[in-house]
Scaffold this motif. Sequence first.
Motif, PDB file in Angstrom:
ATOM      1  N   GLU A 195       8.532   1.842 -12.669  1.00  0.00           N
ATOM      2  CA  GLU A 195       7.582   2.949 -12.787  1.00  0.00           C
ATOM      3  C   GLU A 195       6.971   3.367 -11.454  1.00  0.00           C
ATOM      4  O   GLU A 195       6.373   4.431 -11.356  1.00  0.00           O
ATOM      5  N   LEU A 196       7.121   2.545 -10.434  1.00  0.00           N
ATOM      6  CA  LEU A 196       6.544   2.863  -9.131  1.00  0.00           C
ATOM      7  C   LEU A 196       7.271   4.030  -8.497  1.00  0.00           C
ATOM      8  O   LEU A 196       8.495   4.148  -8.609  1.00  0.00           O
ATOM      9  N   PRO A 197       6.538   4.901  -7.789  1.00  0.00           N
ATOM     10  CA  PRO A 197       7.214   5.942  -7.017  1.00  0.00           C
ATOM     11  C   PRO A 197       7.981   5.290  -5.863  1.00  0.00           C
ATOM     12  O   PRO A 197       7.791   4.107  -5.569  1.00  0.00           O
ATOM     13  N   GLU A 198       8.827   6.054  -5.209  1.00  0.00           N
ATOM     14  CA  GLU A 198       9.602   5.506  -4.080  1.00  0.00           C
ATOM     15  C   GLU A 198       8.698   4.964  -2.993  1.00  0.00           C
ATOM     16  O   GLU A 198       9.030   3.992  -2.337  1.00  0.00           O
ATOM     17  N   VAL A 199       7.555   5.619  -2.763  1.00  0.00           N
ATOM     18  CA  VAL A 199       6.571   5.156  -1.781  1.00  0.00           C
ATOM     19  C   VAL A 199       5.198   5.249  -2.415  1.00  0.00           C
ATOM     20  O   VAL A 199       4.802   6.306  -2.900  1.00  0.00           O
ATOM     21  N   LEU A 200       4.481   4.148  -2.411  1.00  0.00           N
ATOM     22  CA  LEU A 200       3.114   4.108  -2.922  1.00  0.00           C
ATOM     23  C   LEU A 200       2.207   3.694  -1.771  1.00  0.00           C
ATOM     24  O   LEU A 200       2.263   2.555  -1.312  1.00  0.00           O
ATOM     25  N   THR A 201       1.413   4.621  -1.267  1.00  0.00           N
ATOM     26  CA  THR A 201       0.504   4.288  -0.175  1.00  0.00           C
ATOM     27  C   THR A 201      -0.817   3.786  -0.748  1.00  0.00           C
ATOM     28  O   THR A 201      -1.242   4.214  -1.815  1.00  0.00           O
ATOM     29  N   SER A 202      -1.430   2.851  -0.020  1.00  0.00           N
ATOM     30  CA  SER A 202      -2.706   2.297  -0.461  1.00  0.00           C
ATOM     31  C   SER A 202      -3.467   1.760   0.741  1.00  0.00           C
ATOM     32  O   SER A 202      -2.899   1.561   1.808  1.00  0.00           O
ATOM     33  N   ASP A 203      -4.739   1.515   0.529  1.00  0.00           N
ATOM     34  CA  ASP A 203      -5.568   0.927   1.573  1.00  0.00           C
ATOM     35  C   ASP A 203      -5.417  -0.583   1.627  1.00  0.00           C
ATOM     36  O   ASP A 203      -5.559  -1.185   2.686  1.00  0.00           O
ATOM     37  N   LEU A 204      -5.135  -1.207   0.474  1.00  0.00           N
ATOM     38  CA  LEU A 204      -5.105  -2.662   0.403  1.00  0.00           C
ATOM     39  C   LEU A 204      -4.139  -3.135  -0.671  1.00  0.00           C
ATOM     40  O   LEU A 204      -4.141  -2.621  -1.787  1.00  0.00           O
ATOM     41  N   VAL A 205      -3.323  -4.119  -0.315  1.00  0.00           N
ATOM     42  CA  VAL A 205      -2.444  -4.796  -1.272  1.00  0.00           C
ATOM     43  C   VAL A 205      -2.903  -6.244  -1.351  1.00  0.00           C
ATOM     44  O   VAL A 205      -3.133  -6.891  -0.326  1.00  0.00           O
ATOM     45  N   LEU A 232      12.320  -4.813  -2.868  1.00  0.00           N
ATOM     46  CA  LEU A 232      11.911  -3.549  -3.503  1.00  0.00           C
ATOM     47  C   LEU A 232      10.406  -3.322  -3.367  1.00  0.00           C
ATOM     48  O   LEU A 232       9.965  -2.219  -3.031  1.00  0.00           O
ATOM     49  N   TYR A 233       9.603  -4.361  -3.621  1.00  0.00           N
ATOM     50  CA  TYR A 233       8.155  -4.219  -3.480  1.00  0.00           C
ATOM     51  C   TYR A 233       7.758  -3.965  -2.022  1.00  0.00           C
ATOM     52  O   TYR A 233       6.859  -3.182  -1.748  1.00  0.00           O
ATOM     53  N   LEU A 234       8.451  -4.620  -1.097  1.00  0.00           N
ATOM     54  CA  LEU A 234       8.160  -4.388   0.316  1.00  0.00           C
ATOM     55  C   LEU A 234       8.424  -2.933   0.677  1.00  0.00           C
ATOM     56  O   LEU A 234       7.610  -2.288   1.339  1.00  0.00           O
ATOM     57  N   SER A 235       9.559  -2.406   0.254  1.00  0.00           N
ATOM     58  CA  SER A 235       9.926  -1.045   0.640  1.00  0.00           C
ATOM     59  C   SER A 235       9.090   0.009  -0.087  1.00  0.00           C
ATOM     60  O   SER A 235       8.828   1.073   0.471  1.00  0.00           O
ATOM     61  N   LYS A 236       8.662  -0.260  -1.300  1.00  0.00           N
ATOM     62  CA  LYS A 236       7.910   0.725  -2.073  1.00  0.00           C
ATOM     63  C   LYS A 236       6.400   0.641  -1.882  1.00  0.00           C
ATOM     64  O   LYS A 236       5.706   1.647  -1.956  1.00  0.00           O
ATOM     65  N   VAL A 237       5.873  -0.572  -1.653  1.00  0.00           N
ATOM     66  CA  VAL A 237       4.422  -0.754  -1.668  1.00  0.00           C
ATOM     67  C   VAL A 237       3.883  -1.418  -0.400  1.00  0.00           C
ATOM     68  O   VAL A 237       3.070  -0.846   0.319  1.00  0.00           O
ATOM     69  N   VAL A 238       4.316  -2.624  -0.138  1.00  0.00           N
ATOM     70  CA  VAL A 238       3.679  -3.466   0.884  1.00  0.00           C
ATOM     71  C   VAL A 238       3.709  -2.829   2.271  1.00  0.00           C
ATOM     72  O   VAL A 238       2.683  -2.779   2.954  1.00  0.00           O
TER      73      VAL A 238
END
Length: 86
Positions: free
Chosen positions: A5-15, A31-37
Amino acid sequence: LSLEELPEVLTSDLVISNYAITECKKHIVDLYLSKVVRHARRGYITGNELSEACYTKNQMERLIPNALSVGEFPVTHEGNYIMLWK
């Protein structure tokens, strides 16, 4: 959200990950590294080295830009660590 369900790139202030990401198999972590972290401005991971199917602390440091690992205190289990980045 699930990984699918995650978009290809999820930007955030904090993981924040409390062991979860370090207990996933390498292809899932990738996958989590490339999409979120890698798109988070800052991060905090409490990690461990669960099995050979998972990345080691040193490998995780190389995979996350600007990552720094420190010892866990108090130590809840030998080999646990804290990883931070900004």
